[in-house]
Design a protein around this motif. Structure first.
Motif, short mmCIF file in Angstrom:
data_model
loop_
_atom_site.label_atom_id
_atom_site.label_comp_id
_atom_site.label_asym_id
_atom_site.label_seq_id
_atom_site.Cartn_x
_atom_site.Cartn_y
_atom_site.Cartn_z
N LEU A 651 9.63 -41.36 -18.73
CA LEU A 651 10.06 -41.72 -18.06
C LEU A 651 11.64 -41.51 -17.21
O LEU A 651 11.95 -41.45 -16.41
N VAL A 652 12.59 -40.93 -17.98
CA VAL A 652 13.99 -41.14 -17.81
C VAL A 652 14.05 -39.91 -16.71
O VAL A 652 14.79 -39.13 -15.80
N MET A 653 12.46 -38.21 -17.25
CA MET A 653 12.40 -37.00 -16.44
C MET A 653 12.40 -37.78 -14.58
O MET A 653 12.58 -36.81 -14.31
N ASN A 654 11.63 -38.07 -14.35
CA ASN A 654 10.78 -38.95 -13.80
C ASN A 654 12.27 -39.97 -12.96
O ASN A 654 11.53 -40.37 -11.70
N ALA A 655 12.78 -40.50 -13.69
CA ALA A 655 13.06 -41.21 -12.80
C ALA A 655 14.16 -41.10 -11.16
O ALA A 655 13.46 -42.33 -10.37
N LYS A 656 14.07 -39.83 -11.24
CA LYS A 656 15.09 -39.14 -9.52
C LYS A 656 14.04 -39.22 -8.67
O LYS A 656 14.34 -40.03 -7.70
N VAL A 657 12.43 -39.11 -8.71
CA VAL A 657 11.23 -39.46 -8.30
C VAL A 657 10.95 -40.26 -8.21
O VAL A 657 9.57 -40.14 -7.00
N LEU A 658 11.37 -41.74 -8.72
CA LEU A 658 10.58 -42.86 -9.11
C LEU A 658 10.75 -43.22 -7.27
O LEU A 658 11.75 -43.00 -6.65
N MET A 659 9.87 -43.63 -6.91
CA MET A 659 9.59 -44.62 -5.76
C MET A 659 10.42 -46.01 -6.10
O MET A 659 9.79 -46.46 -7.15
N PRO A 660 11.48 -46.66 -4.97
CA PRO A 660 11.47 -48.00 -4.84
C PRO A 660 10.39 -49.29 -5.70
O PRO A 660 11.21 -50.03 -6.63
N GLU A 661 9.37 -49.09 -4.96
CA GLU A 661 8.02 -50.40 -5.71
C GLU A 661 7.77 -50.05 -7.15
O GLU A 661 7.16 -50.30 -7.61
N GLU A 662 7.95 -48.58 -7.50
CA GLU A 662 7.21 -47.96 -9.07
C GLU A 662 8.88 -48.41 -9.73
O GLU A 662 8.37 -48.84 -11.45
N ARG A 663 9.75 -48.49 -9.32
CA ARG A 663 11.42 -49.14 -10.85
C ARG A 663 10.96 -49.67 -11.49
O ARG A 663 11.52 -49.74 -12.62
N PRO A 664 10.79 -50.81 -10.96
CA PRO A 664 11.05 -51.95 -11.33
C PRO A 664 9.58 -51.94 -12.44
O PRO A 664 9.76 -52.55 -13.97
N VAL A 665 8.76 -51.63 -12.44
CA VAL A 665 7.57 -51.60 -13.41
C VAL A 665 7.92 -50.56 -14.22
O VAL A 665 8.16 -50.41 -15.77
#
Length: 1001
Positions: A651-665
């Motif tokens: 999750l930390v590695m992929n944090a930069k490529v998260l879409m805004p709607e994915e971030r809260p989840v």
């Protein structure tokens, strides 16, 4: 139809009647404006001087009930408000008219309308008018009102009914104590009752008897109203007028004859209850109760508990039982007590029956009565056979009372709004009943346990889920009973416990899917764990309950979560005894563990914080024991921690490529993982992970390193910072000093972009470190202290927070909390031999502002506990930084600051302030610290302190030379307690003299 009416002035009686009809019209066809005009017209008529005569004329001649009502209402208002200003003629006119109408006589030769033929509300209003006259005129002016009325009763039903209404209204308006009364009303009430007792009560009672005897078969409704009226008067008239060979047999006859109406029979029962409840000497009362032979009505107690007669009989029997019990308590003679107990034994079976079958009168408190009876039984040990039988019946009453209504079954199972309200109501309602159950259990433990066993056995024997409520009640009884069982008795399985607990463990109720049944089942087993602890052969059964569909795998999520928490409590208590079952437990929990350790919630499925955390805490408690082989311990822990850490890293590695709607989840996922790891770690002790099993410590350090990355990648996400900080707290306790290498990075990230709320969390973490490791954390503290103090001093005021509009905001409260935590932090530093931190080269620039802030807080902070902490800090700093007199000055200028500024302002001026309240306990403790500070300053500074404090400070406070010398003498002595007492007296004397002229500077 009313449009032609102008209402320009009083013209004719027809206009008045029209106006009253319009005003009372409810057809909806009259417009509001016309209604208002009609009201104004009627109100204007009320101002007429001849209003009394107008009303009386209309009463005598109008057939319209609206007009009759308005006239009676107006007369009532006129008498009530303006009696003192009325002429004698007006009073006589109203008196004569009202009395004549009530007696069914014509007021004059032309009157034809009879009000007594009208509806009830008209007759009640007429009664109210007469009672208002009685209020003012009886017995001094109108002494014959009752005596004159009695002969008219021979006219028949209408006049008798009217007389009853007058007596009822008199009770409502003046006599009954069910309503609040003014002292004036109480005085009038006493006057009226005294006069009636002397003049007419015997005649009235005779009239009641004659009427009921005459009409009991022909007009039962009339007899009912007469008896209901009589019931009100029994409490204050001579009881001998009712309790005699004529009236009592009549009342019992009315109650017992089944061809009479229920209403009449109930009214007679109400009169008997009034007789039973009448206040009198207890010896006289018990004789009266014995003479009534109340057993005659026992046969009327039936299953039809909702009928009017059943309710009245229930009230009679319960009222009778209350009075008999009270006699038993109050009477001292053996004969009196024996008679009371005999009467109780006689009536109680019927009372217990109606308690279970009837909706009892709200004035009767079942629990209060039964508690009183059980309390009397404590003095009767050993109990007789009848009393043992009563105990069983009391238990049946308790069981019937705690049953849920089946109509709420589905609401309670899904726990909707209705279900929650019903559950809350029942929880509150049951409290007193369970207290009663425990009292019964102490008086008759064997019978209580047999009753509970039979209740559970009956519930077990049921082959359907139709008895959900009975099963839940049986389990709740067993649960509540457990509260009164001592640990020793529980461990020994005394009484029937050794039978009941295994019976419960081996049971699978058909209705176990029901939420309430499942919950109370689990709670009950948990309550009796002490028995399992001593009888380990039942451990497999306990584990089976919690690890199958009755517990953690229950279909209802609420039950499942509660089972997880209770299972954690099971593990905490049984712990070592569960080691042989660890493999079994982990296998049974495999599905749950996989679900927890492979968290991947969608935004719509985010589970609550309870989900999984208790299970992992339970597993951690099991795995954290020394009894678990080291290899297995490492393998188990690794199998849990590794997937969780891998998920965080991904999750930390992929944090930069998260879409805004994915971030809260994803953030929520990380939160759940951190909480899961935190829960798991609670079972591991510092001794185990740092000494006996260091490999475990390495695992947790690696886990901490992984979680610290979260702070780097999500620096401004407060929930994540909070969860990581919580885990660091846990690791400080778990890893001990071996956590130090991880701390610099943690501190750096926690300091980064921290808001006041997060800064509070950081200070609490540092407090924990200092309290645990003391001077060992010097280097870490030396690094972070300047940054922390610099940040905090830049955002909080150095003295008082502003007040007034706009200051009660969330942001403002967070700053105040930060300031309070800062004072605690500085106090912890000073008290753990770390005051040199304030003097280190990196922090020296903050020394002066810190001292000023501490000075202000020690003198003026509105929270006394903060002031006390700041004074204690100064005491510690004086001890640390100031050598004995003539010694080297460690901190240049500090001695001068303390003697000239702190001593004068805090130790003298702040306590002279009248807001310094010696009677307050916390303030008194603060005063003790202020006195101690003076003692320490004298020890360190010697005469220099006396010169500054006594020679310069005391004169400004108008202190006499004599008192100053006494102070010096006390200060130089060794008795701090005597110094404190003297200094308080000195301050109180100075307050009188200085009169507020000395202020904090």
């Amino acid at each position: 139809m009313y449009q032609g009416l102008g209402f320009k002035g009083f013209r004719t009686m027809d206009d008045l009647e029209q106006a009253i009809l319009i005003m009372f019209d409810e057809s909806g066809t009259v417009d509001l404006e016309l209604k208002q005009k009609a009201k104004e017209y009627c109100d204007k008529i009320k101002e007429e001087q001849a209003i009394c005569r107008i009303c009386i004329e209309r009463l005598c001649f109008s057939n319209l009930v609206q007009v009759q009502f308005w006239c009676l209402q107006t007369l009532h208002e006129v008498i009530r408000v303006g009696y003192s200003s009325m002429s004698l003629d007006e009073r006589y006119l109203i008196r004569k008219a009202a009395f004549s109408i009530a007696c069914c006589e014509g007021f004059d030769d032309n009157s034809v309308v009879r009000v007594l033929e009208g509806p009830a509300f008209i007759k009640n209003k007429l009664a109210q008018v007469l009672v208002t006259l009685i209020y003012f005129e009886y017995p001094l002016i109108w002494s014959s009102v009752f005596v004159d009325f009695l002969p008219h009763l021979s006219k028949g039903v209408a006049v008798i009914d009217m007389f009853s209404r007058i007596l009822n209204s008199l009770d409502d308006e003046l006599i009954s104590l069910d309503y609040p009364r003014t002292p004036e009303e109480m005085a009038v009430s006493g006057r009226v009752k005294d006069a009636m007792r002397q003049q007419c009560v015997p005649q009235i009672v005779r009239a009641w008897y004659d009427i009921v005897s005459m009409y009991k078969n022909s007009d039962q409704e009339l007899c009912t109203s007469v008896l209901d009226s009589m019931r009100r008067y029994i409490s204050w008239i001579d009881i001998g007028l009712i309790v005699n060979d004529a009236f009592v047999p009549l009342l019992f006859e009315l109650v017992l004859v089944d061809v009479l109406s229920e209403q009449l029979r109930g009214a007679a029962a109400g009169c008997l209850l009034a007789v039973v409840s009448k206040r009198m000497d207890h010896q006289t009362k018990i004789s009266l109760l014995q003479s009534l032979q109340i057993s005659r009505v026992f046969g009327l107690v039936t299953d039809d508990g909702d009928s009017e007669l059943a309710l009245r009989i229930a009230a009679l029997l319960t009222g009778y039982a209350v009075e008999v019990l009270e006699c038993f308590k109050r009477l001292n003679s053996e004969d009196g007590k024996a008679v009371s107990m005999e009467l109780l034994d006689e009536v109680l079976p019927s009372v217990f029956y109606v308690m279970q079958k009837c909706e009892l009168d709200s004035t009767f408190n079942i629990v209060q009565f039964l508690s009183g009876y059980v309390a009397t039984m404590k003095s009767l040990s050993p109990l007789r056979e009848k009393q043992l039988l009563h105990v069983g019946q009391i238990l049946e009453v308790i069981r019937s009372q705690i049953l849920y209504e089946p109509i709420y079954r589905s609401n309670l199972d899904i726990l909707d709004k209705i279900g929650r309200e019903e559950e809350d109501r029942m929880v509150e309602f049951r409290k007193d009943l369970f207290v009663l159950l425990r009292s019964v259990g102490r008086v008759a433990p064997d019978i209580t346990q047999v009753f509970i066993r039979n209740s559970i056995a009956s519930a077990i024997a049921s082959t359907s889920d139709r008895n959900v409520e009975e099963v839940e009640a049986a389990l709740s009884l067993f649960y509540a009973f457990g509260e009164s069982v001592t640990d020793e008795a529980m461990k020994a399985g005394s009484g029937l416990l050794s039978e009941l607990v295994p019976m419960l463990l081996s049971t699978r109720f058909p209705c176990h899917s029901n939420r309430l049944v499942a919950l109370v089942y689990l709670e009950t087993i948990t309550r009796y764990l002490k028995f399992i602890q001593e009888n380990t052969q039942y451990i497999p059964m306990v584990l089976s309950v919690f690890l199958d569909e009755r517990g953690i795998y229950h279909q209802n999520i609420n039950v499942s979560r509660r089972a997880s928490y209770l299972f954690m409590r099971v593990v905490k208590l049984l712990k070592v005894k569960l080691v042989p079952f660890i493999e079994t437990i982990l296998q049974n929990l495999q599905d749950t563990v996989v679900r927890i350790t492979s968290i991947n919630y969608s935004s719509k499925e985010l589970l609550g914080s309870e989900d999984g955390s208790h299970i992992l805490e339970a597993i951690g408690l099991l795995l954290g024991m020394d009894d678990v082989p080291a290899t297995k311990q490492s393998d188990y822990l690794s199998s849990l921690l590794t997937p969780l850490c891998q998920q965080v890293e991904a999750l930390v590695m992929n944090a930069k490529v998260l879409m805004p709607e994915e971030r809260p989840v994803k953030i929520a996922n990380i939160q759940q993982i951190i909480m899961a790891i935190n829960s798991l770690s609670k079972g591991f002790s510092e001794r185990l992970v740092t000494h006996s099993r260091p490999a475990i410590g390495v695992m947790f350090k690696q886990t901490l390193d992984v979680l610290l990355q979260v702070l780097v990648v999500f620096p401004k996400v407060e929930p994540l910072r909070s969860k990581v900080t919580s885990f660091i707290h846990r690791m400080v306790d778990t890893l001990g000093a071996s956590v130090f290498p991880c701390l610099p990075k943690a501190m750096e990230q926690l300091l980064s972009e921290s808001e006041p709320k997060e800064m509070v969390g950081l200070l609490l973490l540092l407090n924990q470190l200092i309290c645990k490791f003391s001077t060992l954390v010097y280097d870490i503290l030396d690094e972070v202290f300047p940054a922390i103090i610099g940040r905090i001093l830049s955002i909080i005021p150095r003295d008082a927070f502003p007040s007034g509009p706009g200051t009660n905001t969330e942001e403002f409260r967070e700053l105040q909390e930060l300031q309070r935590t800062l004072y605690t932090f500085l106090h912890v530093i000073a008290m753990h031999e770390l005051s040199s931190i304030f003097l280190s080269p990196k922090s020296r620039d903050y020394l002066y502002p810190l001292m000023q802030m501490l000075l202000y807080a020690s003198c003026k902070h509105r929270e006394i506990l903060v002031r006390k902490a700041c004074v204690q800090i100064f005491i510690r700093l004086i001890k640390d930084w100031c050598a004995k007199p003539q010694g080297e000055e460690k901190v240049p200028g500090f001695k001068k600051f303390v003697m000239e500024t702190f001593a004068t302002n805090c130790c003298l001026y702040s306590v002279l302030d009248r807001a310094f309240e010696f009677r307050d306990a916390n303030t008194h403790v603060l005063f003790g610290e202020i006195v101690l500070a003076q003692k320490v300053m004298y020890e360190r500074f010697g005469d220099d302190f006396l010169v500054h404090f006594v020679s310069k400070g005391f004169p400004a406070a108008h202190c006499s030379q004599e008192l100053a010398e006494q102070y010096c003498h006390k200060l130089q002595g060794s008795d701090v307690k005597a110094l404190k007492t003297f200094y308080q007296e000195l301050i109180e004397n100075l307050r009188i003299q200085q009169n507020g002229s000395v202020v904090f500077r």
